[in-house]
Scaffold this active site. Structure first.
Site, PDB file in Angstrom:
ATOM      1  N   SER A  84       0.833  -1.199   0.000  1.00 43.19           N
ATOM      2  CA  SER A  84       0.000   0.000   0.000  1.00 43.19           C
ATOM      3  C   SER A  84       0.872   1.255   0.000  1.00 43.19           C
ATOM      4  CB  SER A  84      -0.958  -0.043   1.197  1.00 43.19           C
ATOM      5  OG  SER A  84      -1.944   0.963   1.103  1.00 43.19           O
ATOM      6  N   ASP A 142      -9.632  -4.054  -5.339  1.00 43.41           N
ATOM      7  CA  ASP A 142      -9.106  -3.137  -4.321  1.00 43.41           C
ATOM      8  C   ASP A 142      -9.934  -1.849  -4.304  1.00 43.41           C
ATOM      9  OD1 ASP A 142      -7.557  -1.471  -2.657  1.00 43.41           O
ATOM     10  OD2 ASP A 142      -5.686  -2.376  -3.339  1.00 43.41           O
ATOM     11  N   HIS A 186      -8.075  -4.898  -0.806  1.00 38.59           N
ATOM     12  CA  HIS A 186      -6.836  -4.245  -0.328  1.00 38.59           C
ATOM     13  C   HIS A 186      -6.221  -5.105   0.771  1.00 38.59           C
ATOM     14  CE1 HIS A 186      -4.104  -0.902  -0.236  1.00 38.59           C
ATOM     15  NE2 HIS A 186      -4.244  -0.762   1.082  1.00 38.59           N
TER      16      HIS A 186
END
Length: 244
Positions: free
Chosen positions: A126, A182, A214
């Protein structure tokens, strides 16, 4: 700018002779401890015994998208709504560059300790994956590889201006991976970053995980392990060269 107090990284020493290092950067709101289980997963088959893992902790900073609440972060985020444009809008360049310098310092620390740059892999998830891409491609030494999970290339509109000359990591293997469901770091933004780098001749690949949001899955973690083993093969104990 005032200096930032940082906790020392979480370290997993090599279980054999230390010949390589992986620096893995967590995402927004997390700490290095959040990826400790993944490191144990990568080490479970004892194929990365010569690798030391370094899991840094981001300092607490105010995050605009969360009403200014302080949480561990590598840079500020203005909006988190799943759209590609909102992440690119009003990027925190100062924060990104500050974290870039810190990551470069972690790389240099390993080099100073005797680990060649081409035995160092930089990776992250991320926001940490975004930093691994940015700091890895702007590093002043050629790395063994770069891993970016569920992430994107920050400051892409100015990226060419921010690159070092010469570029040390233009041909460094880069593994990007992303779930196509995501809702936090939009998959299209990750795909656009991949295409941006590919079009400019970078040695980048993209693995897509259908239905994954995610997060990370076991298949993805196994693919990362395979990448690490490929980029950081065991060193032959007789002549000190990597085994083929």
């Amino acid at each position: 700018m005032a200096s930032i107090l940082r906790k020392p990284p979480l370290l997993f020493p090599a279980t054999a002779r230390h010949t390589a290092t992986v620096i893995f950067i967590h995402g927004l709101g997390d700490t290095g401890h959040g990826w400790a289980d993944a490191v144990e997963n990568w080490r479970r088959r004892q194929r990365l015994d010569e690798v030391k893992f370094v899991l840094p902790h981001a300092p607490p900073i105010a995050i605009t998208a969360y009403w200014g609440m302080k949480m561990p972060g590598w840079y500020d985020i203005a909006v988190v709504d799943g759209s590609a444009e909102s992440l690119r809008r009003s990027e925190d360049e100062a924060g990104i560059v500050l974290s870039e310098a810190y990551v470069h310092g972690l790389i240099q620390h390993e080099i100073d300790a005797g680990i060649p740059a081409d035995r160092i892999v930089l990776g992250g998830f991320s926001q940490g994956g975004a930093m691994s891409l940015f700091a890895g491609l702007t590093a002043m030494a050629r790395l063994a590889g770069i891993v970016a999970l569920s992430s994107y290339l920050p400051l892409s509109l100015r990226f060419a201006e921010l690159l070092p000359k010469p570029q040390f990591n233009e041909q460094t293997p880069v593994l990007m991976a992303h779930g196509d469901a995501d809702q936090v770091v939009n998959f299209q933004l990750g795909k656009t970053s991949f295409e941006y780098l590919e079009e400019r001749g970078y040695n980048v690949s993209l693995k897509v995980y259908p239905g994954m949001g995610h997060s990370a899955c076991l298949e993805e973690l196994n693919n990362v392990e395979a990448f690490l083993r490929e980029r950081l093969p065991e060193v032959d104990k007789k002549d000190g060269k990597p085994e083929l």
